[in-house]
Design a protein around this motif. Structure first.
Motif, PDB file in Angstrom:
ATOM      1  N   VAL A 156     -12.084   8.547  -3.624  1.00  0.00           N
ATOM      2  CA  VAL A 156     -12.944   9.424  -2.837  1.00  0.00           C
ATOM      3  C   VAL A 156     -12.762  10.888  -3.227  1.00  0.00           C
ATOM      4  O   VAL A 156     -13.667  11.694  -3.062  1.00  0.00           O
ATOM      5  N   ASP A 157     -11.610  11.226  -3.785  1.00  0.00           N
ATOM      6  CA  ASP A 157     -11.367  12.606  -4.216  1.00  0.00           C
ATOM      7  C   ASP A 157     -12.379  13.061  -5.275  1.00  0.00           C
ATOM      8  O   ASP A 157     -12.616  14.258  -5.426  1.00  0.00           O
ATOM      9  N   ASP A 158     -12.970  12.114  -5.995  1.00  0.00           N
ATOM     10  CA  ASP A 158     -13.966  12.459  -7.012  1.00  0.00           C
ATOM     11  C   ASP A 158     -15.300  12.883  -6.399  1.00  0.00           C
ATOM     12  O   ASP A 158     -16.168  13.394  -7.113  1.00  0.00           O
ATOM     13  N   PHE A 159     -15.480  12.664  -5.102  1.00  0.00           N
ATOM     14  CA  PHE A 159     -16.754  12.983  -4.451  1.00  0.00           C
ATOM     15  C   PHE A 159     -16.645  14.039  -3.356  1.00  0.00           C
ATOM     16  O   PHE A 159     -17.615  14.732  -3.070  1.00  0.00           O
ATOM     17  N   VAL A 160     -15.509  14.135  -2.710  1.00  0.00           N
ATOM     18  CA  VAL A 160     -15.357  15.043  -1.577  1.00  0.00           C
ATOM     19  C   VAL A 160     -15.398  16.490  -2.063  1.00  0.00           C
ATOM     20  O   VAL A 160     -14.764  16.845  -3.048  1.00  0.00           O
ATOM     21  N   GLY A 161     -16.206  17.300  -1.381  1.00  0.00           N
ATOM     22  CA  GLY A 161     -16.288  18.720  -1.709  1.00  0.00           C
ATOM     23  C   GLY A 161     -17.702  19.240  -1.674  1.00  0.00           C
ATOM     24  O   GLY A 161     -18.627  18.584  -1.178  1.00  0.00           O
ATOM     25  N   ASP A 162     -17.872  20.451  -2.204  1.00  0.00           N
ATOM     26  CA  ASP A 162     -19.165  21.129  -2.211  1.00  0.00           C
ATOM     27  C   ASP A 162     -19.942  20.787  -3.479  1.00  0.00           C
ATOM     28  O   ASP A 162     -19.513  21.111  -4.580  1.00  0.00           O
ATOM     29  N   TRP A 163     -21.089  20.168  -3.319  1.00  0.00           N
ATOM     30  CA  TRP A 163     -21.961  19.762  -4.421  1.00  0.00           C
ATOM     31  C   TRP A 163     -23.084  20.786  -4.590  1.00  0.00           C
ATOM     32  O   TRP A 163     -23.386  21.556  -3.681  1.00  0.00           O
ATOM     33  N   ARG A 164     -23.701  20.760  -5.755  1.00  0.00           N
ATOM     34  CA  ARG A 164     -24.870  21.601  -6.020  1.00  0.00           C
ATOM     35  C   ARG A 164     -25.988  20.750  -6.589  1.00  0.00           C
ATOM     36  O   ARG A 164     -25.753  19.760  -7.276  1.00  0.00           O
ATOM     37  N   VAL A 165     -27.215  21.187  -6.304  1.00  0.00           N
ATOM     38  CA  VAL A 165     -28.395  20.565  -6.891  1.00  0.00           C
ATOM     39  C   VAL A 165     -29.099  21.666  -7.670  1.00  0.00           C
ATOM     40  O   VAL A 165     -29.481  22.694  -7.106  1.00  0.00           O
ATOM     41  N   VAL A 166     -29.233  21.474  -8.991  1.00  0.00           N
ATOM     42  CA  VAL A 166     -29.828  22.462  -9.887  1.00  0.00           C
ATOM     43  C   VAL A 166     -31.158  21.916 -10.390  1.00  0.00           C
ATOM     44  O   VAL A 166     -31.290  20.715 -10.644  1.00  0.00           O
ATOM     45  N   PHE A 167     -32.135  22.813 -10.553  1.00  0.00           N
ATOM     46  CA  PHE A 167     -33.474  22.414 -10.983  1.00  0.00           C
ATOM     47  C   PHE A 167     -33.726  22.971 -12.380  1.00  0.00           C
ATOM     48  O   PHE A 167     -34.281  24.067 -12.538  1.00  0.00           O
ATOM     49  N   ARG A 168     -33.301  22.231 -13.381  1.00  0.00           N
ATOM     50  CA  ARG A 168     -33.448  22.664 -14.774  1.00  0.00           C
ATOM     51  C   ARG A 168     -34.920  22.734 -15.154  1.00  0.00           C
ATOM     52  O   ARG A 168     -35.707  21.869 -14.791  1.00  0.00           O
ATOM     53  N   GLY A 169     -35.267  23.789 -15.893  1.00  0.00           N
ATOM     54  CA  GLY A 169     -36.646  23.963 -16.322  1.00  0.00           C
ATOM     55  C   GLY A 169     -37.471  24.755 -15.327  1.00  0.00           C
ATOM     56  O   GLY A 169     -38.677  24.917 -15.507  1.00  0.00           O
ATOM     57  N   THR A 170     -36.838  25.243 -14.248  1.00  0.00           N
ATOM     58  CA  THR A 170     -37.541  26.033 -13.231  1.00  0.00           C
ATOM     59  C   THR A 170     -36.703  27.253 -12.873  1.00  0.00           C
ATOM     60  O   THR A 170     -35.544  27.382 -13.294  1.00  0.00           O
ATOM     61  N   ASP A 171     -37.273  28.121 -12.035  1.00  0.00           N
ATOM     62  CA  ASP A 171     -36.546  29.286 -11.516  1.00  0.00           C
ATOM     63  C   ASP A 171     -36.160  29.096 -10.053  1.00  0.00           C
ATOM     64  O   ASP A 171     -35.771  30.047  -9.385  1.00  0.00           O
ATOM     65  N   TYR A 172     -36.272  27.880  -9.533  1.00  0.00           N
ATOM     66  CA  TYR A 172     -35.947  27.635  -8.132  1.00  0.00           C
ATOM     67  C   TYR A 172     -34.446  27.763  -7.915  1.00  0.00           C
ATOM     68  O   TYR A 172     -33.639  27.414  -8.791  1.00  0.00           O
ATOM     69  N   GLN A 173     -34.082  28.257  -6.720  1.00  0.00           N
ATOM     70  CA  GLN A 173     -32.667  28.423  -6.379  1.00  0.00           C
ATOM     71  C   GLN A 173     -31.998  27.054  -6.222  1.00  0.00           C
ATOM     72  O   GLN A 173     -32.632  26.073  -5.829  1.00  0.00           O
ATOM     73  N   ASN A 174     -30.707  27.032  -6.500  1.00  0.00           N
ATOM     74  CA  ASN A 174     -29.917  25.815  -6.316  1.00  0.00           C
ATOM     75  C   ASN A 174     -29.820  25.477  -4.832  1.00  0.00           C
ATOM     76  O   ASN A 174     -29.882  26.353  -3.975  1.00  0.00           O
ATOM     77  N   LEU A 175     -29.647  24.196  -4.547  1.00  0.00           N
ATOM     78  CA  LEU A 175     -29.332  23.750  -3.189  1.00  0.00           C
ATOM     79  C   LEU A 175     -27.865  23.339  -3.163  1.00  0.00           C
ATOM     80  O   LEU A 175     -27.309  22.927  -4.185  1.00  0.00           O
ATOM     81  N   GLU A 176     -27.251  23.470  -1.991  1.00  0.00           N
ATOM     82  CA  GLU A 176     -25.849  23.078  -1.859  1.00  0.00           C
ATOM     83  C   GLU A 176     -25.686  22.155  -0.668  1.00  0.00           C
ATOM     84  O   GLU A 176     -26.388  22.291   0.343  1.00  0.00           O
ATOM     85  N   PHE A 177     -24.769  21.207  -0.808  1.00  0.00           N
ATOM     86  CA  PHE A 177     -24.412  20.330   0.302  1.00  0.00           C
ATOM     87  C   PHE A 177     -22.967  19.932   0.130  1.00  0.00           C
ATOM     88  O   PHE A 177     -22.352  20.170  -0.909  1.00  0.00           O
TER      89      PHE A 177
END
Length: 195
Positions: A156-177
């Motif tokens: 589970v240590d490989d998943f626990v923490g702050d993730w990001r969602v990046v939109f390659r090919g665009t200028d949209y801001q990243n999302l975080e969860f």
């Protein structure tokens, strides 16, 4: 000649009488196809004597465990960046991450990339999803991080923490969860270390 025919009639009559007697006996011994059922509709259920302290202790323990394991998912928040949305800012291990894409421009093309945390400053690509507004301007996607010995996600240590969602090919801001270390009730066996 009369004397001979009387001798023949007496044995035939005896055989007929024997057949009738056997038939009567078989009819009387035949089992009915119905069964009697005890009528319990009008009976009251009698309470069992008082619960012993040992049984009451077990009942209290079961009730406590059930209260601890009650789970209800958090309300959806719909965190948004342009036409991209995820449904929550925090997930339990075992919960599905819902990505909703709607209203892509015809020229928008790229990848939605989910980055898992390696440490406080570094991330690694966990999953990428291609998108092309000319092909599909809207679609939904579910993602559930799972342990995999082959991919090197051992605990589970490989998943626990702050993730990001990046939109390659665009200028949209990243999302975080965030994925927290609590496990979705019933999924505990899916998050036992595999390496």
């Amino acid at each position: 000649m009369e004397h001979v025919s009387n001798k023949v009639i007496i044995p035939i009559t005896g055989v007929i009488i024997a057949i009738i007697a056997i038939a009567v006996v078989m009819i009387n011994f035949e089992q009915p196809e119905t069964m009697e059922i005890e009528d319990t509709i009008d009976r009251e259920i009698q309470p069992v004597e008082e619960t012993t302290p040992e049984i009451q202790e077990k009942l209290d323990e079961i009730k406590k465990i059930n209260l601890e394991n009650t789970y209800s998912p958090k309300d959806r928040e719909w965190i948004t960046s342009g036409p991209f949305q995820i449904d929550r800012s925090e997930y339990l291990l075992g919960e599905k991450i819902f990505l909703r894409i709607g209203g892509l421009d015809y020229k928008e093309k790229g990848q939605v990339v989910f980055l898992r945390p390696l440490n406080i400053t570094h991330y690694e690509v966990y999953w990428s999803i291609p998108f092309d507004g000319a092909d599909k301007p809207a679609f939904n996607y579910y993602l559930q991080p799972q342990l995999s010995k082959i991919k090197g996600y051992c605990s589970v240590d490989d998943f626990v923490g702050d993730w990001r969602v990046v939109f390659r090919g665009t200028d949209y801001q990243n999302l975080e969860f965030k994925i927290i270390e609590d496990i979705l009730p019933g999924d505990e066996n899916n998050y036992q270390p595999v390496c």
